[in-house]
Write a protein that holds these residues in place. Structure first.
Motif, PDB file in Angstrom:
ATOM      1  N   GLN A 145      42.440  35.629  47.142  1.00  0.00           N
ATOM      2  CA  GLN A 145      43.298  35.916  48.279  1.00  0.00           C
ATOM      3  C   GLN A 145      44.772  35.736  47.896  1.00  0.00           C
ATOM      4  OE1 GLN A 145      42.694  33.316  51.615  1.00  0.00           O
ATOM      5  NE2 GLN A 145      43.762  34.641  53.057  1.00  0.00           N
ATOM      6  N   GLY A 146      45.096  34.668  47.140  1.00  0.00           N
ATOM      7  CA  GLY A 146      46.472  34.445  46.691  1.00  0.00           C
ATOM      8  C   GLY A 146      46.943  35.539  45.763  1.00  0.00           C
ATOM      9  N   TYR A 147      46.035  35.955  44.856  1.00  0.00           N
ATOM     10  CA  TYR A 147      46.400  37.013  43.922  1.00  0.00           C
ATOM     11  C   TYR A 147      46.700  38.313  44.658  1.00  0.00           C
ATOM     12  CZ  TYR A 147      44.499  34.016  40.216  1.00  0.00           C
ATOM     13  OH  TYR A 147      44.247  32.987  39.352  1.00  0.00           O
ATOM     14  N   VAL A 148      45.887  38.633  45.617  1.00  0.00           N
ATOM     15  CA  VAL A 148      46.078  39.879  46.361  1.00  0.00           C
ATOM     16  C   VAL A 148      47.402  39.842  47.126  1.00  0.00           C
ATOM     17  CG1 VAL A 148      45.203  41.274  48.272  1.00  0.00           C
ATOM     18  CG2 VAL A 148      43.641  40.430  46.526  1.00  0.00           C
ATOM     19  N   GLU A 149      47.740  38.699  47.719  1.00  0.00           N
ATOM     20  CA  GLU A 149      49.007  38.574  48.435  1.00  0.00           C
ATOM     21  C   GLU A 149      50.181  38.792  47.486  1.00  0.00           C
ATOM     22  OE1 GLU A 149      48.858  34.721  50.191  1.00  0.00           O
ATOM     23  OE2 GLU A 149      47.504  35.331  51.825  1.00  0.00           O
ATOM     24  N   LYS A 150      50.065  38.206  46.271  1.00  0.00           N
ATOM     25  CA  LYS A 150      51.139  38.365  45.299  1.00  0.00           C
ATOM     26  C   LYS A 150      51.242  39.808  44.833  1.00  0.00           C
ATOM     27  CE  LYS A 150      52.124  34.935  42.753  1.00  0.00           C
ATOM     28  NZ  LYS A 150      52.167  33.844  41.737  1.00  0.00           N
ATOM     29  N   ARG A 171      33.670  39.106  38.837  1.00  0.00           N
ATOM     30  CA  ARG A 171      32.417  39.099  38.092  1.00  0.00           C
ATOM     31  C   ARG A 171      31.654  37.793  38.325  1.00  0.00           C
ATOM     32  NH1 ARG A 171      34.372  40.420  33.733  1.00  0.00           N
ATOM     33  NH2 ARG A 171      34.760  38.349  32.836  1.00  0.00           N
ATOM     34  N   GLU A 172      32.353  36.662  38.276  1.00  0.00           N
ATOM     35  CA  GLU A 172      31.711  35.377  38.484  1.00  0.00           C
ATOM     36  C   GLU A 172      31.189  35.255  39.914  1.00  0.00           C
ATOM     37  OE1 GLU A 172      34.123  31.740  38.680  1.00  0.00           O
ATOM     38  OE2 GLU A 172      32.922  30.984  37.000  1.00  0.00           O
ATOM     39  N   SER A 173      31.954  35.737  40.864  1.00  0.00           N
ATOM     40  CA  SER A 173      31.542  35.673  42.262  1.00  0.00           C
ATOM     41  C   SER A 173      30.314  36.535  42.512  1.00  0.00           C
ATOM     42  CB  SER A 173      32.687  36.119  43.178  1.00  0.00           C
ATOM     43  OG  SER A 173      33.794  35.241  43.048  1.00  0.00           O
ATOM     44  N   MET A 174      30.292  37.730  41.945  1.00  0.00           N
ATOM     45  CA  MET A 174      29.141  38.599  42.100  1.00  0.00           C
ATOM     46  C   MET A 174      27.891  37.963  41.502  1.00  0.00           C
ATOM     47  SD  MET A 174      30.140  41.127  43.860  1.00  0.00           S
ATOM     48  CE  MET A 174      28.733  42.218  43.666  1.00  0.00           C
ATOM     49  N   GLN A 221      45.646  40.421  36.504  1.00  0.00           N
ATOM     50  CA  GLN A 221      44.667  41.499  36.284  1.00  0.00           C
ATOM     51  C   GLN A 221      43.427  40.975  35.565  1.00  0.00           C
ATOM     52  OE1 GLN A 221      46.230  44.837  34.125  1.00  0.00           O
ATOM     53  NE2 GLN A 221      44.310  45.997  34.218  1.00  0.00           N
ATOM     54  N   GLU A 222      43.648  40.170  34.544  1.00  0.00           N
ATOM     55  CA  GLU A 222      42.524  39.641  33.768  1.00  0.00           C
ATOM     56  C   GLU A 222      41.701  38.640  34.585  1.00  0.00           C
ATOM     57  OE1 GLU A 222      41.784  36.961  29.720  1.00  0.00           O
ATOM     58  OE2 GLU A 222      43.713  37.970  30.039  1.00  0.00           O
ATOM     59  N   ASP A 223      42.389  37.756  35.340  1.00  0.00           N
ATOM     60  CA  ASP A 223      41.674  36.718  36.079  1.00  0.00           C
ATOM     61  C   ASP A 223      40.936  37.294  37.288  1.00  0.00           C
ATOM     62  OD1 ASP A 223      40.928  34.025  36.140  1.00  0.00           O
ATOM     63  OD2 ASP A 223      42.377  33.571  37.723  1.00  0.00           O
ATOM     64  N   VAL A 224      41.518  38.329  37.896  1.00  0.00           N
ATOM     65  CA  VAL A 224      40.838  38.957  39.026  1.00  0.00           C
ATOM     66  C   VAL A 224      39.486  39.511  38.593  1.00  0.00           C
ATOM     67  CG1 VAL A 224      40.861  40.990  40.517  1.00  0.00           C
ATOM     68  CG2 VAL A 224      42.819  39.465  40.475  1.00  0.00           C
ATOM     69  N   GLU A 225      39.466  40.149  37.436  1.00  0.00           N
ATOM     70  CA  GLU A 225      38.200  40.693  36.932  1.00  0.00           C
ATOM     71  C   GLU A 225      37.173  39.576  36.701  1.00  0.00           C
ATOM     72  OE1 GLU A 225      39.121  42.874  33.443  1.00  0.00           O
ATOM     73  OE2 GLU A 225      40.125  44.516  34.504  1.00  0.00           O
TER      74      GLU A 225
END
Length: 447
Positions: free
Chosen positions: A217-222, A268-271, A260-264
């Motif tokens: 959520q923080g990443y998306v806001e940024k 993946r970990e969440s899925m 970009q790298e951490d979002v992926e």
């Protein structure tokens, strides 16, 4: 072959007139009288009523032995004088089946019936009637002879046995229902014992999925903030060089490459965590089917893996699970019940391991049978209780730690599948349970 029938004249021979008859003639007459009396005595005292009738029309009786008085309470002369006596005294419900097949007497020569016959007191008693058609030398029907035997006692015994049989069927049905309820109760008890572990197992992936969602959520806001600044730069009429420098500054400030790298990785970990939760929930759902009694062609390995998902938290802190699967065809079974057996054996194996050990699951197929072996490196089963481990309510666990029904119900389930369970154990070394299941239980002799 034509029936042969010798007629007996039951009238007493008339002695010859007082003439100079020879002594031999007098002896013959005396012998005939003796034979006549003997024959009459035998007929009158036989357990069956001997009779004869005409072979046509209403089958009017022409002779009835006098023991009819003792057996039925009727005078034999009265029975002979009434042309409709026989049919008038047969129970109305039994008449149709006699009438419908009586004509077969003329083709078969013999017929046997069992029907109810009204005696002189007005009660119906069961009679066994055996008829035989007599023909003359030319093959023409001349008489029907038969015997009537009272079989009321036998019928009463048969009725009693049938009633007891129905009662036993009902009792078996009730016992089956009780066993099904007991099995379901044991299953739910097992689920209850594992519930805390399952909740913990589900909480782990839910915990990091929740954490990941917060970070995401923080990443998306940024990212949206960066995109907004890009849009402002595009709308300002400054020089291109200054815009490029400003864009690079914004990227560096937001660390877009890391985002970009951490979002992926987070996605993946969440899925993966959500898949673990889904698998655990589905395994629990599959295991706890209520009242499932459908026989089906099932994948045993899938069933074992599904059961492992449920009990893994019970096992993983005490034992390493090693799976050595062979090639198995689908097996006709009630898969939820087989899963329950596997779960009982896995949980027992983990309880037998005091510190850290190994649980090995082997499978294989030979001829028309498959086998599942669950072995542990636990403490073993003492020889003195080996013969009791499949007894209902027998347990070595402390009070409140088990119902003592796990192995008993497991034995019953495998027996129901026409299979068998073998156990080998050595104190201080470990225990091995082997389940043998036929591919087609209906093709195996249950004995």
């Amino acid at each position: 072959m034509e029936n042969q029938f010798e007629y007996f004249d039951l009238s007493v021979p008339t002695p010859a007139a007082s003439t100079p008859a020879s002594a031999a003639q007098a002896a013959n007459v005396s012998q005939e009288v003796a034979q006549h009396n003997r024959l009459k005595y035998l007929i009158d005292n036989t357990p069956a009523i001997i009779y004869s009738s005409v072979p046509t029309g209403d089958f009017k009786m022409t002779y009835v032995s006098s023991n009819a008085q003792r057996i039925l309470g009727y005078d034999s002369a009265m029975m002979v004088s009434d042309p409709n006596f026989w049919f008038d005294h047969i129970h109305p419900d039994d008449v149709p089946q006699i009438f419908s097949s009586l004509a077969m007497l003329f083709s078969e020569g013999e017929r046997t019936y069992e029907y109810r016959f009204k005696n002189s007191s007005g009660h119906y008693i069961w009679m066994h009637d055996m008829l035989r058609l007599i023909r003359d030398e030319a093959g023409n029907p001349i008489e029907v002879v038969g015997s009537l035997t009272d079989i009321s006692e036998r019928k009463a015994m048969e009725e009693s046995l049938q009633k007891k049989g129905e009662e036993q069927k009902q009792l078996i049905h009730k016992l089956q229902e009780a066993q099904d309820q007991l099995m379901q109760s044991e299953k739910m008890a097992s689920v209850g014992q594992l519930a805390a572990g399952i909740a913990h197992e589900i909480n782990n992936p839910i915990g990091f999925v929740n954490s990941n969602m917060g970070s995401l959520q923080g990443y998306v806001e940024k990212l949206f903030e960066v995109l907004a600044q890009y849009e402002q730069l595009i709308l300002q009429p400054q020089a291109a060089q200054s815009a490029v420098a400003r864009v690079n500054a914004i990227k560096k400030e937001a660390d877009l490459e890391f985002l970009q790298e951490d979002v992926e990785d987070l996605v993946r970990e969440s899925m993966d965590g959500l898949k673990r939760v889904r698998d655990i929930v589905q395994s629990l759902k599959d295991f706890s089917h209520v009242g499932e009694t459908d026989w089906q062609e099932a994948d045993i390995h899938h069933g074992i893996d599904s059961t492992l998902n449920i009990v893994i938290n019970e096992i993983k802190y005490k034992a390493t699970v090693i799976k050595e699967y062979g090639t198995l065809p689908n097996v006709r079974c009630i898969i939820s019940q087989i899963n329950q057996v596997v779960m009982n054996l896995l949980v027992n194996a983990s309880h037998a391991i005091k510190d850290k050990g190994t649980i090995t699951i082997n499978t294989g197929c030979k001829d028309d049978w498959i086998w599942i072996r669950i072995s542990d490196t636990g403490s073993g089963i003492p020889p003195e209780i080996m013969t009791r481990i499949f007894e209902p309510f027998f347990t070595t666990k402390p009070v409140g730690s088990g119902t003592g029904l796990g192995l008993s119900l497991s034995y019953g389930i495998i027996k129901k599948h026409n299979g068998r369970i073998e156990v080998k154990s050595e104190m201080g070394v470990g225990t091995s349970f082997t389940i043998h299941l036929p591919l087609r239980p209906d093709k195996v002799d249950a004995g």
